[in-house]
Each structure stands twice: as C-alpha cells, then as structure tokens.
Design an enzyme around this catalytic site. Structure first.
Site, PDB file in Angstrom:
ATOM      1  N   THR A 195       6.649  27.202   5.818  1.00  0.00           N
ATOM      2  CA  THR A 195       5.338  26.614   5.576  1.00  0.00           C
ATOM      3  C   THR A 195       4.250  27.561   6.070  1.00  0.00           C
ATOM      4  O   THR A 195       3.214  27.739   5.424  1.00  0.00           O
ATOM      5  CB  THR A 195       5.226  25.249   6.272  1.00  0.00           C
ATOM      6  OG1 THR A 195       6.408  24.509   5.999  1.00  0.00           O
ATOM      7  CG2 THR A 195       4.026  24.485   5.764  1.00  0.00           C
ATOM      8  N   HIS A 229      14.833  13.181  12.171  1.00  0.00           N
ATOM      9  CA  HIS A 229      13.656  13.307  13.045  1.00  0.00           C
ATOM     10  C   HIS A 229      12.721  12.108  12.882  1.00  0.00           C
ATOM     11  O   HIS A 229      11.783  11.968  13.645  1.00  0.00           O
ATOM     12  CB  HIS A 229      12.917  14.640  12.816  1.00  0.00           C
ATOM     13  CG  HIS A 229      12.266  14.796  11.482  1.00  0.00           C
ATOM     14  ND1 HIS A 229      12.140  15.990  10.834  1.00  0.00           N
ATOM     15  CD2 HIS A 229      11.685  13.908  10.659  1.00  0.00           C
ATOM     16  CE1 HIS A 229      11.519  15.827   9.698  1.00  0.00           C
ATOM     17  NE2 HIS A 229      11.239  14.569   9.558  1.00  0.00           N
ATOM     18  N   HIS A 230      13.016  11.253  11.906  1.00  0.00           N
ATOM     19  CA  HIS A 230      12.266   9.998  11.805  1.00  0.00           C
ATOM     20  C   HIS A 230      12.859   8.937  12.722  1.00  0.00           C
ATOM     21  O   HIS A 230      12.348   7.831  12.791  1.00  0.00           O
ATOM     22  CB  HIS A 230      12.290   9.481  10.365  1.00  0.00           C
ATOM     23  CG  HIS A 230      11.640  10.414   9.388  1.00  0.00           C
ATOM     24  ND1 HIS A 230      10.319  10.314   9.045  1.00  0.00           N
ATOM     25  CD2 HIS A 230      12.128  11.475   8.701  1.00  0.00           C
ATOM     26  CE1 HIS A 230      10.021  11.269   8.175  1.00  0.00           C
ATOM     27  NE2 HIS A 230      11.097  11.991   7.956  1.00  0.00           N
ATOM     28  N   LYS A 259       3.558  30.213   3.617  1.00  0.00           N
ATOM     29  CA  LYS A 259       2.711  29.803   2.507  1.00  0.00           C
ATOM     30  C   LYS A 259       1.240  29.807   2.904  1.00  0.00           C
ATOM     31  O   LYS A 259       0.382  30.335   2.188  1.00  0.00           O
ATOM     32  CB  LYS A 259       3.111  28.407   2.007  1.00  0.00           C
ATOM     33  CG  LYS A 259       4.535  28.351   1.521  1.00  0.00           C
ATOM     34  CD  LYS A 259       4.780  27.168   0.616  1.00  0.00           C
ATOM     35  CE  LYS A 259       4.173  27.354  -0.721  1.00  0.00           C
ATOM     36  NZ  LYS A 259       4.942  28.237  -1.595  1.00  0.00           N
ATOM     37  N   HIS A 308       0.839  -1.202   0.000  1.00  0.00           N
ATOM     38  CA  HIS A 308       0.000   0.000   0.000  1.00  0.00           C
ATOM     39  C   HIS A 308       0.874   1.252   0.000  1.00  0.00           C
ATOM     40  O   HIS A 308       0.673   2.167  -0.806  1.00  0.00           O
ATOM     41  CB  HIS A 308      -0.934   0.001   1.207  1.00  0.00           C
ATOM     42  CG  HIS A 308      -1.567   1.334   1.487  1.00  0.00           C
ATOM     43  ND1 HIS A 308      -2.542   1.876   0.677  1.00  0.00           N
ATOM     44  CD2 HIS A 308      -1.330   2.257   2.461  1.00  0.00           C
ATOM     45  CE1 HIS A 308      -2.885   3.071   1.149  1.00  0.00           C
ATOM     46  NE2 HIS A 308      -2.164   3.330   2.224  1.00  0.00           N
ATOM     47  N   ARG A 359       1.415   1.315  15.281  1.00  0.00           N
ATOM     48  CA  ARG A 359       1.073   1.118  13.884  1.00  0.00           C
ATOM     49  C   ARG A 359       1.580  -0.249  13.411  1.00  0.00           C
ATOM     50  O   ARG A 359       2.364  -0.892  14.106  1.00  0.00           O
ATOM     51  CB  ARG A 359       1.671   2.242  13.029  1.00  0.00           C
ATOM     52  CG  ARG A 359       3.164   2.274  13.025  1.00  0.00           C
ATOM     53  CD  ARG A 359       3.706   3.558  12.409  1.00  0.00           C
ATOM     54  NE  ARG A 359       3.710   3.515  10.952  1.00  0.00           N
ATOM     55  CZ  ARG A 359       4.619   4.134  10.181  1.00  0.00           C
ATOM     56  NH1 ARG A 359       5.590   4.837  10.744  1.00  0.00           N
ATOM     57  NH2 ARG A 359       4.553   4.083   8.874  1.00  0.00           N
ATOM     58  N   TRP A 363       6.877   0.068   4.051  1.00  0.00           N
ATOM     59  CA  TRP A 363       7.407   0.805   2.895  1.00  0.00           C
ATOM     60  C   TRP A 363       8.786   1.391   3.175  1.00  0.00           C
ATOM     61  O   TRP A 363       9.530   1.719   2.267  1.00  0.00           O
ATOM     62  CB  TRP A 363       6.434   1.899   2.444  1.00  0.00           C
ATOM     63  CG  TRP A 363       6.608   3.230   3.137  1.00  0.00           C
ATOM     64  CD1 TRP A 363       6.039   3.621   4.304  1.00  0.00           C
ATOM     65  CD2 TRP A 363       7.415   4.328   2.700  1.00  0.00           C
ATOM     66  NE1 TRP A 363       6.444   4.886   4.625  1.00  0.00           N
ATOM     67  CE2 TRP A 363       7.287   5.349   3.660  1.00  0.00           C
ATOM     68  CE3 TRP A 363       8.232   4.562   1.592  1.00  0.00           C
ATOM     69  CZ2 TRP A 363       7.949   6.573   3.554  1.00  0.00           C
ATOM     70  CZ3 TRP A 363       8.892   5.786   1.505  1.00  0.00           C
ATOM     71  CH2 TRP A 363       8.736   6.773   2.472  1.00  0.00           C
ATOM     72  N   ASP A 368       7.148  21.662 -26.358  1.00  0.00           N
ATOM     73  CA  ASP A 368       7.050  20.325 -25.768  1.00  0.00           C
ATOM     74  C   ASP A 368       8.060  20.265 -24.638  1.00  0.00           C
ATOM     75  O   ASP A 368       8.691  21.265 -24.304  1.00  0.00           O
ATOM     76  CB  ASP A 368       7.351  19.236 -26.821  1.00  0.00           C
ATOM     77  CG  ASP A 368       6.705  17.899 -26.467  1.00  0.00           C
ATOM     78  OD1 ASP A 368       7.127  17.307 -25.459  1.00  0.00           O
ATOM     79  OD2 ASP A 368       5.780  17.465 -27.177  1.00  0.00           O
ATOM     80  N   GLU A 395      11.954  13.200  -0.065  1.00  0.00           N
ATOM     81  CA  GLU A 395      10.880  12.524  -0.798  1.00  0.00           C
ATOM     82  C   GLU A 395       9.495  13.009  -0.361  1.00  0.00           C
ATOM     83  O   GLU A 395       8.614  13.216  -1.190  1.00  0.00           O
ATOM     84  CB  GLU A 395      11.009  11.016  -0.600  1.00  0.00           C
ATOM     85  CG  GLU A 395       9.814  10.178  -1.023  1.00  0.00           C
ATOM     86  CD  GLU A 395       9.600  10.120  -2.519  1.00  0.00           C
ATOM     87  OE1 GLU A 395      10.557  10.414  -3.260  1.00  0.00           O
ATOM     88  OE2 GLU A 395       8.475   9.792  -2.934  1.00  0.00           O
ATOM     89  N   TYR A 441       8.756  15.877   0.661  1.00  0.00           N
ATOM     90  CA  TYR A 441       8.531  17.214   0.080  1.00  0.00           C
ATOM     91  C   TYR A 441       8.337  17.133  -1.421  1.00  0.00           C
ATOM     92  O   TYR A 441       7.666  17.983  -2.010  1.00  0.00           O
ATOM     93  CB  TYR A 441       9.658  18.167   0.460  1.00  0.00           C
ATOM     94  CG  TYR A 441       9.631  18.461   1.946  1.00  0.00           C
ATOM     95  CD1 TYR A 441       8.410  18.548   2.598  1.00  0.00           C
ATOM     96  CD2 TYR A 441      10.775  18.625   2.688  1.00  0.00           C
ATOM     97  CE1 TYR A 441       8.341  18.775   3.950  1.00  0.00           C
ATOM     98  CE2 TYR A 441      10.708  18.859   4.045  1.00  0.00           C
ATOM     99  CZ  TYR A 441       9.487  18.931   4.669  1.00  0.00           C
ATOM    100  OH  TYR A 441       9.420  19.160   6.008  1.00  0.00           O
ATOM    101  N   SER A 461      -1.802  27.219  -5.136  1.00  0.00           N
ATOM    102  CA  SER A 461      -1.622  28.664  -5.325  1.00  0.00           C
ATOM    103  C   SER A 461      -2.391  29.150  -6.557  1.00  0.00           C
ATOM    104  O   SER A 461      -3.038  30.199  -6.522  1.00  0.00           O
ATOM    105  CB  SER A 461      -0.143  28.993  -5.495  1.00  0.00           C
ATOM    106  OG  SER A 461       0.584  28.529  -4.390  1.00  0.00           O
ATOM    107  N   HIS A 471      13.215  11.949   3.565  1.00  0.00           N
ATOM    108  CA  HIS A 471      12.597  13.213   3.950  1.00  0.00           C
ATOM    109  C   HIS A 471      12.416  14.163   2.765  1.00  0.00           C
ATOM    110  O   HIS A 471      11.322  14.672   2.561  1.00  0.00           O
ATOM    111  CB  HIS A 471      13.224  13.887   5.155  1.00  0.00           C
ATOM    112  CG  HIS A 471      12.214  14.837   5.723  1.00  0.00           C
ATOM    113  ND1 HIS A 471      11.179  14.395   6.492  1.00  0.00           N
ATOM    114  CD2 HIS A 471      12.001  16.129   5.489  1.00  0.00           C
ATOM    115  CE1 HIS A 471      10.370  15.412   6.725  1.00  0.00           C
ATOM    116  NE2 HIS A 471      10.848  16.483   6.141  1.00  0.00           N
ATOM    117  N   SER A 483      13.524   5.952 -13.708  1.00  0.00           N
ATOM    118  CA  SER A 483      12.413   6.685 -14.327  1.00  0.00           C
ATOM    119  C   SER A 483      12.260   8.066 -13.710  1.00  0.00           C
ATOM    120  O   SER A 483      12.133   9.073 -14.413  1.00  0.00           O
ATOM    121  CB  SER A 483      11.136   5.865 -14.170  1.00  0.00           C
ATOM    122  OG  SER A 483      10.006   6.688 -14.175  1.00  0.00           O
ATOM    123  N   SER A 484      12.296   8.121 -12.371  1.00  0.00           N
ATOM    124  CA  SER A 484      12.124   9.419 -11.700  1.00  0.00           C
ATOM    125  C   SER A 484      13.245  10.377 -12.048  1.00  0.00           C
ATOM    126  O   SER A 484      13.008  11.568 -12.246  1.00  0.00           O
ATOM    127  CB  SER A 484      12.127   9.246 -10.181  1.00  0.00           C
ATOM    128  OG  SER A 484      10.982   8.604  -9.776  1.00  0.00           O
TER     129      SER A 484
END
Lengths: 304, 527
Positions: free
Chosen positions: B330, B304-305, B333, B78, B452, B143, B107, B257, B259, B270, B255, B171-172
């Site tokens: 943040t 921080h993870h 924004k 998932h 979890r 994950w 293009d 990722e 963002y 926006s 991390h 690919s990315s």
C-alpha cells in the site's frame, strides 16, 4: 479470429425473466421456511412458481444459445469465453465447499477439543464450569449439553473397520463415483474419435452410475435417520456430515442432470461433433469436480 | 446462416432500442453500466438517509428520535446497503462502462449474463428493504451479522436477509466471472497484460477476489439458515459448534471484501493522477505487483477483526504481522501516486481534487488501520468509534470519493457533455469538509472509549458527537448537489471533445464523445 464475426446478442428477455424467477424462488423459500409450523400458509406456491419459471427460463435460454451456436454465430473467441467462464464457475464452487470443509477442520481441530477443556481456551471454558464431563473425540457422539437441546446419535458413519468394509455404503459410493469419472472420460474419447455409439453408451453408463450414487446416498441417509439416530440435529458431527455430503449429493444431481441433458441432445438431436462439443465438455468438467470433492469427503468426513 | 450474420452486422450501426425494454432486455455494456451506476446512486441515497437517522439520534446523548430496536435496524441496513448496494455495484457499473472500451473489446464477454447480474440486484434489495415492514422488524444484528445475534436471537426477517444475500452473491459472482473472462479473452491484439490500463488490472484482481470469497459468504449464511431452522449446531457450543467459527468464515469473506471495495479505486485514482499531472504514471509495474500482493495477503489476515475473541497467542501474532505486511504494497502505491505528481504540470479539475483527497484521506484511514493491527492496542480500540472512523475513512473518502472522481472524469465520455466545473468544485469542497467533520472527531471519541453500535452514550462524548452529526448532514446534503450536477450534465452542457482531458491516455479517449452505442466493432490498433 476477426472482430467482424464477433456476435453481440440482440436484446434478450431471458435475463430479466431469470432475475424474476430467482426473486420468486427466494421470496417463496424464505416465506415457506418461516412458515414451516403454519399449515395454513400457502407461501410454498410462490416457491413452486419460482422453480417452474426458473427451469422454463433456463430451458429456453439454453435452447437459444444452442440454436445460435448451430447457426454458426459463435466466434472462436466466444467459445473461449465459455471455456473460461465455466472454469471460473467451477472455481467458485470449490470455494463454496471450502467454507464447509473449513468449518469441519475448525470444529475438529479447535472447537470440540476446547469445549472438552483442552488447550488454553479449553482451560478457560472449564474454569467457568461449562460443559462438564464432555469428552473430545471425532466423530463426537455426544454433545456438550449432553443432548439437552440436541438429539444424540447412536452410531456414526465413520470407517467401520476392515471386517465390515463391504457393508459400508460410502466405500461403494466411492467405487461408483470414481468409475463414473472414468466412463465419462471414455465417452469423451469416443466423441473425439467420431464414435457416437461409444459416446452414447458410455455417457449413458455415467448417468446410470450417477443415479446409483444418488440412490446409495439416499439409502445411507435413511439408515442414518432410521437406525443410527444420526440427524441434522445430532450436534456438530451430524451438522457437518449432512451439510457436506448433502451439498455434494445435490451437486451430483446437478452434474448428473447436465450429463443426462447432453445424452439426450446427442441421442435425440444428434448434437456434438468430434471437434465441437463444449457443452458436453463443460458438463464433464463439472462431473470431475464433483468426483474430486467426493474424494475429499471420503477422506475427511468418512475415513479420518 | 449468412443472412443472420449479415443482419447482425447492421445491428452495429443501430442505436439503442426505444422505451423501457431498452433497459430491461439490454445486452449492451454501456446500458448495463448506466443501470448499475444509477442503482448504486439510489442505494447510496437510501443508505445515506439511514446514516442520517443514526447521526440524528447521536446528535445528543439520551434517546431522542428512534427506538433502540429501530436504531439497530438502521445500523445494520446502512452497512449492508452501502457495501452491497452502493459501493460494489458502482464499481461494477464503472467496470461495465470502461473495461471493454479500455481493452478495445466490442462488449463484455457474456452480455446476457451481464444483464442478469444487474437485474438480480433490484430484487435482492427489494427483499432486504421489505424486511423493514415485517413482523419483528428488519435485521438488527449489524452488517457483520455475528452468530448468535443473527441466529438464536434474530428476528424472523433473517430468513429473507439470508436469501437476499444468496442472490446478491450470485449476482456478484456472475458479474465477476464476466469481468475476468472479458479481460482474459477480449483484449484487442497488442493489449498485453503489462500494457493493460491499471483500472483493468485492478478489476481483474478484484473479480478474482469476488469469485473466491462470495461463495464463502454463501456458505456462512447457509450455515446460519440451517442453524436457525433445521437444527444444526455450527454456531452453537451446546451442540459442539462455535460462534467464533462464524466470525472466522465471515471474515475470510469479509477481509477480501474490503479490498474488493478499494482495489478498483486504486485503478481509478492512478488514471486520474496520471492525466492531471500530464506525466506518465510512476512505477506502473510496481503498481500491478502491489495490487497482486495486497490481494493475496488479503486471504491471510482475516482474524485481525477478531483479536479480542480469545485467539491463541500464535494466531494473534501471525495475523498482526501479516496485516502489517499489507502496509508495504500500500505504501508503494501511495509513493507512486505522489511521485507521479512530483514535478508534473498539475491542474486541479474536480476529478483531480477528489483523487488527491483520496490519496491523503485514504492514507489516514490506512494508518489508523495499522494502529488497529497492533494486537495490544486493538484490545483497547476494538469495537469503539475509532474503528468506525477508520473504516469510514477508507470507504467514504476512499472508495466513494474515487467513484465520484471517476464519474467527473469519465462523464464527458459517457454523456458527451462537460460537467459544470464550478459546481463540481463546490461539490468537492462541501464533501471534503463534510467527510472530515463527520469522521475525524470519531477518532477522538473512539480513543476516549465510546463503543460503536449504541444509540446512547456517556456525557463526555457529547461535544464531538454533535460536531460529527453536523458534518454528516453537511455531507449528506451536498450529495443532492452531486445528483443535480450529474443530471444537468446528462441533459446538456458544453460539448466535450473526444480527448476530453489534455493529458488523458488510453483507448477510451480515442472514440467519440459520447461514446457510440457499439465501440470497436473492429479491434483497434495498439502498439
């Protein structure tokens, strides 16, 4: 630059074939690796098919790009796109090596000392009686489990002292690779001055130096495996040593192959003009990048 | 030579090729964008079905529907599918459709590589999903695939997982290089950096993050592969390595990722808020600087993870403060979005509803993130459902709501037809209620201590889990309505004008609806 000359390529079969090749390649690689102990497995054929179709697709794709370029379809804008694209690709390669250098710095500064009981974390580890008697040093020649699961190496690849400097292959490798960066630059100057002979000669020397480097590296690996007992399986020193130098060596092969292709294009097809040779320039950027990585390796893997 | 060039002139007036090869061989950014968007929707449904398996199992305490082993495979797939197959390709699809039109380019810069970036994905996810049918089952380590769960104790399919991550990464990276090069090199004259639409800015920064961190992920899975099959000891203390090293490398990727999955949303929201407020966006340049600061800070907050793995105190403090610092840009924004709406003549079409919900609910997710950033508090919250609630708040009503908002906002431009406003609003309200019923209660059970990633739980968590499962099914089923609305719009409907929305600004609204197959064969004039 005007948008009228902007060339959006026609539909192309190359991308989907490339994706299919990558699919075969990784399916084949995964099944082969999962079946390493199984002599009856024929999954390696998928891997071979993947390699063959990948190289075939790349060959025809690049041939098409070169043809379009020679036909004058590329606008200046597209050329700039290639330049930016190559620069960002090299940046992504830098970050790939950064992961492995990060791992090296982490184990050297934190993991290995902690395992030997140094620092706050180390006190915790020794308090529960783990890895008693393991001493921190770099290169670590023992493992915390004293070789129970891992094979201990007898000797490392580190700087042997001035007395043995000349028998030390990494030093020669450094000289070879640094010189090759200079020769590729001479080739570039030759090309810019319209001196094709000089270009071919120095590019040929560069490719030769690349081959020598790979040969010396192979000799070094042979020495490590046959005489030092230093293998991928020798704990964290062997892991970081072989992964860093191995990926670098792989990139040397790729870069050397790219330069060899450029040489062949110049010698057999007369490609590249003094003002128009980004294919070569991209390969030489890549070569300088590989060189810089080696300098970092020489410092942090071999010397310090 | 000139004959070839003239030929290509004619091509610009041609429409798309016929049949399946149009999609297989295409080099057109709009076709490729469409492929990305449909692919990501398919993955969204598959990953969503897995989420429903999880929520069905958690409907009541005790084991009811699936085996714990299969439950683990579901939570792993998932996460992977939603992140790498759902959210990221959806944003790349939007970038493909919109970036060239917004900057006045014909293009993407490298159209063939663009097609390659897309077509790798179906293969990669075929490999990942096929692992469900392999001996030992699919990856079951979450994950985040922490070693040693993903190395020493992993099922054999981990090898397939590793290689599929490799090609997804390729690919990315190619997709991101294409976006950066397009934005740096293909802007129409007059589109200066500080005149670029914010969606373009957000993607420039996102692409930079992608190029910087996807190779690090490749490095991490390569070390796993070597540890599993070739005897290295990167993540094994017995050989001098450290499982915590895996977490450092993974989160150095992970991390930025997260963002990557939210910055394009900032851009989208926006635009939408500006349009439906019928006012110029408040604080354009501060929006750009805020995104840049968020991107740069994202490289120095990864640990921080990992507050509970036993970091040195100095590291805990550094990563706590650095993380809290992110709240500043943040906050800028959120302030700007609210200030844009202030005294605007607001209307509440479906995209605006999703955008406003984004601002409110993303802020809730951001604030719970701020709670998690506090080290002593995190010792309590770590690996509880509070974390699950936090990141689902930023990803579902954050990233996914912004994607839905974008689809409603731009689909008239893509298809030439207006969507059904009544159904769109219904979809919004069902999703909005579904999301909150699903995830809000997870804050409570998390703070009460429910961990979890377990298929079973203690009795005191039963009520809120039941509520959460009901919400999940409501949210899941409402997405069928979304599919119906999109298909209905593509098939027909009220014709859209070129401008589409009264307050819309930007180059994409100056071309016809539907946008012609090739836009901007000559650079548009921009002042």
């Amino acid at each position: 630059m005007s948008a009228q000359t902007y060339y959006v390529p026609e539909q192309s079969r190359f991308p989907i074939f490339m994706a299919l090749s990558l699919f075969l390649l990784v399916m084949g690689a995964s099944s082969t690796i999962n079946n390493l102990d199984n002599p009856d497995s024929n999954s390696a054929y998928i891997l071979y098919a993947g390699f063959i179709s990948l190289f075939t697709t790349l060959f025809f794709w690049f041939r098409q790009v070169i043809k379009e370029h020679l036909a004058g379809l590329d606008s200046n804008q597209l050329k700039t796109s290639y330049v930016y694209g190559m620069a960002w690709f090299i940046f992504s390669e830098v970050m790939f090596f950064a992961a492995f250098f990060g791992a090296l710095f982490y184990v050297r500064s934190f993991a290995v000392p902690w395992l030997s009981g140094e620092g706050e974390n180390g006190v915790g580890i020794s308090a529960i009686g783990l890895w008693e008697g393991f001493e921190s040093s770099w290169p670590v020649m023992t493992t915390p489990d004293k070789g129970a699961e891992y094979a201990l190496a007898e000797k490392s690849m580190a700087w042997p002292g001035w007395g043995h400097a000349l028998e030390w292959l990494p030093l020669w490798n450094t000289i070879v690779l640094l010189s090759s960066s200079v020769t590729v630059h001479f080739a570039h100057i030759g090309l810019k001055n319209g001196d094709r002979k000089k270009f071919n000669r120095f590019l040929g020397i560069t490719v030769g130096l690349a081959l020598i480097f790979v040969g010396l590296q192979a000799a070094e690996y042979y020495e490590a495996y046959a005489h030092y007992g230093l293998t991928l399986n020798s704990g964290i020193y062997g892991s970081t040593f072989f992964m860093l130098t191995g990926f670098h060596g792989f990139h040397v092969m790729m870069g050397g192959f790219m330069l060899a292709v450029m040489l062949a294009r110049s010698v057999f097809a007369g490609h590249f003009e003094d003002h128009d040779h980004f294919g070569f320039e991209a390969a030489s950027w890549y070569w300088h990048f590989v060189d810089v990585v080696w300098v970092m390796l020489f410092l942090f893997v071999y010397i310090l | 030579m000139s004959a070839v060039i003239e030929n290509h002139h004619d091509d610009h007036h041609h429409g798309p090729a016929k049949g399946l090869t149009r999609w297989l061989y295409t080099t057109n950014h709009k076709d490729i964008g469409t492929l990305y968007l449909w692919f990501s929707f398919a993955m969204f449904l598959i990953g969503g079905a897995m989420a429903l398996v999880i929520r069905a199992e958690l409907f009541q305490p005790g084991m009811q529907i699936v085996e714990p082993e299969f439950y683990n495979q579901m939570i792993t797939l998932h996460g992977l599918i939603m992140i790498f197959g759902g959210v990221m390709p959806a944003f790349v699809g939007l970038a493909n459709w919109l970036v060239p039109m917004m900057i006045g380019a014909p293009d993407m810069a490298l159209p063939r590589m663009n097609n390659l970036s897309f077509w790798i994905l179906p293969f990669a996810f075929f490999i990942l999903l096929s692992s469900l049918f392999m001996d030992g089952g699919a990856p079951n380590f979450g994950w985040t695939f922490y070693a040693p769960l993903s190395t020493t104790y992993a099922p054999p399919s981990v090898t397939f997982f590793i290689f599929s991550v490799h090609i997804m990464g390729a690919s990315s990276i190619m997709g991101a290089i294409n976006v950066v090069v397009t934005i740096m090199n293909m802007r129409a004259p007059g589109v200066t950096l500080m005149k670029m639409p914010l969606f373009v800015w957000s993607w420039l920064i996102t692409a930079y993050l992608l190029i910087a961190v996807m190779p690090v992920l490749a490095g991490a899975v390569t070390m796993m592969l070597m540890d599993i099959h070739f005897g290295t000891s990167f993540f094994n203390a017995a050989g001098g390595g450290d499982p915590v090293l895996f977490q450092h490398i993974f989160w150095f990727f992970g991390h930025p990722e997260v963002y990557i999955m939210i910055l394009p949303a900032f851009g989208i929201v926006s635009h939408i808020i500006e349009t439906f407020s019928r006012k110029q966006l408040f604080g354009y340049s501060s929006m750009v600087w805020a995104m840049l600061s968020i991107a740069i800070l994202s490289f120095v907050v990864w640990a921080h993870h990992m507050f509970t793995v036993g970091l040195p105190l100095a590291a805990e403090l550094f990563f706590m403060w650095a993380t809290m610092l992110i709240a500043v840009p943040t906050g800028v924004k959120v302030f700007n979005w609210v200030a844009t709406m202030f005294k605007g003549s607001l209307t509440f079409e479906t995209p605006m509803l999703f955008a406003i919900a984004f601002v409110v609910l993303f802020t809730i997710g951001g604030l719970s993130g701020l709670m998690l950033a506090i080290v002593p508090a995190d010792f309590q919250y770590h690996d509880t459902y509070f974390v699950v609630a936090h990141f689902h708040y930023v990803l579902v009503p954050g990233a996914i709501f912004s994607i839905m908002a974008a689809v409603y906002y731009w689909i008239p431009k893509w298809s030439g037809n207006m969507y059904d406003e009544r159904l769109g609003k219904l979809h919004f309200w069902l999703s909005f209620i579904g999301v909150n019923v699903t995830f809000f209660p997870q804050h409570f059970i998390g703070l009460a201590g429910m961990p979890r990633r377990y298929p079973d739980y203690a009795l005191q968590f039963a009520d809120w889990n039941m509520v959460s499962s009901v919400g999940a099914f409501l949210f899941g089923v409402s997405q069928i309505l979304f599919l119906f609305i999109v298909v209905k719009t593509v098939m027909g409907g009220k014709k859209a004008t070129d401008q589409v929305w009264e307050g819309a600004r930007g180059l994409e609204w100056t071309v016809a609806s539907p946008a012609p197959y090739h836009t901007f064969t000559t650079p548009p004039k921009v002042d």
